[in-house]
Design a protein around this motif. Structure first.
Motif, short mmCIF file in Angstrom:
data_model
loop_
_atom_site.label_atom_id
_atom_site.label_comp_id
_atom_site.label_asym_id
_atom_site.label_seq_id
_atom_site.Cartn_x
_atom_site.Cartn_y
_atom_site.Cartn_z
N LEU A 174 10.84 -3.53 5.61
CA LEU A 174 9.70 -3.39 4.70
C LEU A 174 8.65 -4.46 4.95
N ASP A 175 7.38 -4.08 4.82
CA ASP A 175 6.32 -5.08 4.92
C ASP A 175 6.09 -5.72 3.55
N LYS A 176 5.17 -6.67 3.49
CA LYS A 176 4.95 -7.45 2.27
C LYS A 176 4.54 -6.57 1.09
N ASP A 177 3.62 -5.63 1.33
CA ASP A 177 3.14 -4.76 0.26
C ASP A 177 4.26 -3.85 -0.25
N GLU A 178 5.07 -3.33 0.66
CA GLU A 178 6.17 -2.46 0.26
C GLU A 178 7.23 -3.23 -0.55
N THR A 189 11.49 -13.19 -11.35
CA THR A 189 10.85 -14.02 -10.33
C THR A 189 11.61 -14.00 -9.01
N ALA A 190 12.66 -13.22 -8.91
CA ALA A 190 13.47 -13.18 -7.69
C ALA A 190 12.81 -12.33 -6.62
N ASP A 191 13.24 -12.52 -5.35
CA ASP A 191 12.71 -11.67 -4.29
C ASP A 191 13.50 -10.38 -4.22
N LEU A 192 13.06 -9.46 -3.34
CA LEU A 192 13.64 -8.13 -3.31
C LEU A 192 15.13 -8.15 -3.00
N LYS A 193 15.54 -8.93 -1.99
CA LYS A 193 16.95 -8.93 -1.60
C LYS A 193 17.83 -9.42 -2.75
N GLU A 194 17.39 -10.47 -3.46
CA GLU A 194 18.16 -10.97 -4.59
C GLU A 194 18.30 -9.90 -5.68
N ILE A 195 17.22 -9.18 -5.94
CA ILE A 195 17.25 -8.16 -6.97
C ILE A 195 18.19 -7.02 -6.59
N LEU A 196 18.09 -6.54 -5.35
CA LEU A 196 18.94 -5.43 -4.92
C LEU A 196 20.41 -5.83 -4.91
N VAL A 197 20.70 -7.04 -4.45
CA VAL A 197 22.08 -7.52 -4.45
C VAL A 197 22.62 -7.61 -5.88
N ASN A 219 -1.72 1.93 -7.87
CA ASN A 219 -1.91 0.84 -6.92
C ASN A 219 -2.27 1.34 -5.53
N GLU A 220 -1.63 2.43 -5.10
CA GLU A 220 -1.88 2.98 -3.77
C GLU A 220 -3.23 3.68 -3.68
N ASN A 221 -3.83 3.99 -4.83
CA ASN A 221 -5.11 4.70 -4.85
C ASN A 221 -6.31 3.80 -5.11
N LEU A 222 -6.08 2.50 -5.16
CA LEU A 222 -7.16 1.56 -5.44
C LEU A 222 -7.57 0.79 -4.18
N GLU A 223 -8.87 0.65 -3.99
CA GLU A 223 -9.38 -0.18 -2.90
C GLU A 223 -9.37 -1.65 -3.34
N ASP A 235 -7.09 -12.83 -4.42
CA ASP A 235 -6.38 -11.80 -3.66
C ASP A 235 -5.27 -11.14 -4.46
N LYS A 236 -5.32 -11.23 -5.79
CA LYS A 236 -4.26 -10.68 -6.63
C LYS A 236 -4.26 -9.16 -6.55
N SER A 237 -3.06 -8.58 -6.41
CA SER A 237 -2.93 -7.13 -6.32
C SER A 237 -2.99 -6.49 -7.71
N PHE A 238 -3.15 -5.17 -7.74
CA PHE A 238 -3.16 -4.45 -9.00
C PHE A 238 -1.82 -4.60 -9.72
N LEU A 239 -0.72 -4.52 -8.98
CA LEU A 239 0.60 -4.66 -9.60
C LEU A 239 0.79 -6.05 -10.20
N ALA A 240 0.26 -7.06 -9.54
CA ALA A 240 0.35 -8.42 -10.08
C ALA A 240 -0.47 -8.53 -11.37
N LEU A 241 -1.62 -7.86 -11.41
CA LEU A 241 -2.42 -7.84 -12.64
C LEU A 241 -1.63 -7.19 -13.78
N ILE A 242 -0.97 -6.08 -13.47
CA ILE A 242 -0.19 -5.37 -14.49
C ILE A 242 0.92 -6.26 -15.04
N ILE A 243 1.60 -6.99 -14.16
CA ILE A 243 2.68 -7.88 -14.60
C ILE A 243 2.13 -8.95 -15.54
#
Length: 482
Positions: free
Chosen positions: A18-22, A39-47, A106-110, A133-141
């Motif tokens: 996965l890339d950073k956005d994914e 606040t955990a990263d993806l691998k920690e959450i999935l584990v 998020n995927e539909n926003l420029e 450079d904050k993403s839409f998902l970060a704004l929602i959080i």
């Protein structure tokens, strides 16, 4: 490792692809599944989800599907996009629809549109950190942490999309709201955001965005005092309830089938259909009567009050819509002194209707008030029991377990638009129809109704404004089934 768990090497392999956005999208999708790992990263959450047996191969497939990595579905999990879609069609979903919606948006926003949203949000959340450079998902959080956005609180986002002319995204939100309002929580789970899930004793679906402001009004409600419509009300933490509600000693039993009798008497004729649909959907045995005169209404009330089936039900609802004054309703009679509202209530108190002893009795009254100079006093109607002297102000119902909601508006409102429904009853139906709202007790629902009516008054002429009075002698909290 149990059969439902995912091998660790698969989690590692997927995370590496996965890339950073994914990764950000997948972390966002998982926020409600592990609120303690916000606040955990993806691998920690999935584990962690895997260890807690919340992550299955099917759930992992859904996550990859949501971030559109169909290649990894085939190459790593040996499954196809169509197979995942078939699982989702059967409501076998791991991810809340709310999270899915936000990722789709998020995927539909420029990038420049996200920047514009961040700028607009300064008006609503001036203390929120707005990184360039904050993403839409970060704004929602960030908005979730401030209790400005939640699964059932998306008006702020809609307003911002209106400002940047993204009507297509507003339609997405409106479609989500509609589907959420008509779906049953048994077939579509109700989810909450991670920040709310971490807070104890808090209504997780509709948080008290201004909790603490109106504690005095809430205490009045709990003690059975009158509450008039003067300003918008907001729930306290205590009254907003917790999720999911379980019957306890401090709440009424609301489990019978049917839940109770719902008697609707609509002497105007504009509200019966929506009210019948709403209360039938709640599980009530609904009986509707239109255009009754006072004698007919009196007989119908007496008949219903004497039904033996009340003893097998957990509650009773009565809804009246009629012309009237502050203490009486006129039905369809042209000459009248009015039928005392207090008498209607007395027909269903425990001494008159033993089958309702200790059970909640809910009354919703819409009165179209006729000016005194247009009222005539020539009715010879006789009612059962000793009629009380009714003062110019309706007295608080003294009998136990009564919930009395009385809305008044000048009869000119009806004369100007004879076929229009009552805004008060329409808002009531919308709130009760929404499974998210029904997670809250009746007092909290009514306070939101109060706010809606007040907000509606702000846009109309003073002579056309609704006045809403709530009186109750409930001894416990009352929750409708969800």
């Amino acid at each position: 490792m149990t059969r439902c768990q995912v091998p660790a090497f698969l989690i590692h392999q997927i995370q590496e692809e996965l890339d950073k956005d994914e990764e950000e999208m997948m972390v966002f999708l998982c926020r409600d599944l592990a609120p303690d790992l916000a606040t955990a990263d993806l691998k920690e959450i999935l584990v962690a989800l895997n260890e807690r047996e919340k992550l299955t191969p099917v759930g992992l497939s859904e996550l990859l599907y949501r971030v559109k990595r169909f290649d990894l579905l085939r190459r790593i999990l040996n499954t196809e996009k169509a197979t995942v879609e078939a699982h989702l069609a059967r409501s076998l979903r791991l991810i809340p629809d709310y999270r899915v919606l936000m990722v789709e948006i998020n995927e539909n926003l420029e990038k420049d549109e996200v920047g514009s949203l961040g700028f607009l949000l300064r008006d609503y959340a001036p203390r929120m950190k707005m990184a360039k450079d904050k993403s839409f998902l970060a704004l929602i959080i960030d908005l979730e942490k401030l209790n400005l956005v939640a699964p059932n609180q998306l008006d702020l986002i809609e307003n911002c999309f209106q400002s940047i002319h993204r009507i297509d995204l507003i339609r997405k939100i409106q479609k989500y709201k509609h589907e959420a309002s008509v779906s049953s929580v048994h077939s579509q789970p109700v989810y909450v955001n991670a920040h709310q899930a971490s807070l104890p004793n808090l209504n997780l679906i509709d948080p008290p965005y201004h909790s603490g402001i109106q504690n005095e009004n809430i205490e009045k409600l709990q003690k059975g005092s009158s509450l008039t419509l003067a300003e918008p009300l907001h729930m306290s933490i205590e009254e907003s309830g917790s999720v999911p509600h379980k019957m306890s000693d401090d709440s009424y039993r609301m489990q019978s089938q049917p839940l109770g009798i719902c008697l609707i008497i609509d002497c105007i004729g504009n509200d019966t259909d929506v009210l019948e649909k709403t209360f039938r959907g709640l599980g009530y045995d609904v009986h509707c009567h239109r255009y009754l005169n006072m004698n007919s209404m009196n007989q119908k009330l007496l008949e219903v009050a004497r039904w033996q089936k009340h003893k097998y039900c957990d509650s009773f609802v009565c809804i009246l819509v009629s012309r009237g004054n502050s203490q009486s309703i006129f039905c369809t009679d042209h000459t009248f002194s009015g039928f005392p509202l207090e008498q209607i209530k007395k027909y269903f108190t425990a001494d008159s209707c033993p089958g309702l002893l200790g059970k909640p009795k809910l009354f919703f009254i819409q009165s179209y008030v006729v000016p005194e100079n247009e009222q005539e006093c020539s009715s010879l109607l006789e009612v059962d029991g000793n009629a009380e002297n009714i003062s110019s102000k309706v007295t608080i119902p003294h009998a136990a377990d009564i919930f009395w909601s009385h809305c008044k508006v000048d009869v000119s409102k009806l004369e100007q638009s004879p076929t229009s429904s009552s805004y008060y009853l329409r808002c009531l139906a919308e709130l009760l129809h929404n499974p998210y709202k029904r997670k809250r007790c009746i007092l909290a629902i009514h306070m939101e109704l109060n706010k809606k009516v007040y907000d509606g008054n702000m846009t109309v002429d003073p002579s056309q404004q609704y006045s809403l009075l709530l009186q109750h002698t409930l001894r416990k909290k009352l929750f409708f089934p969800t």
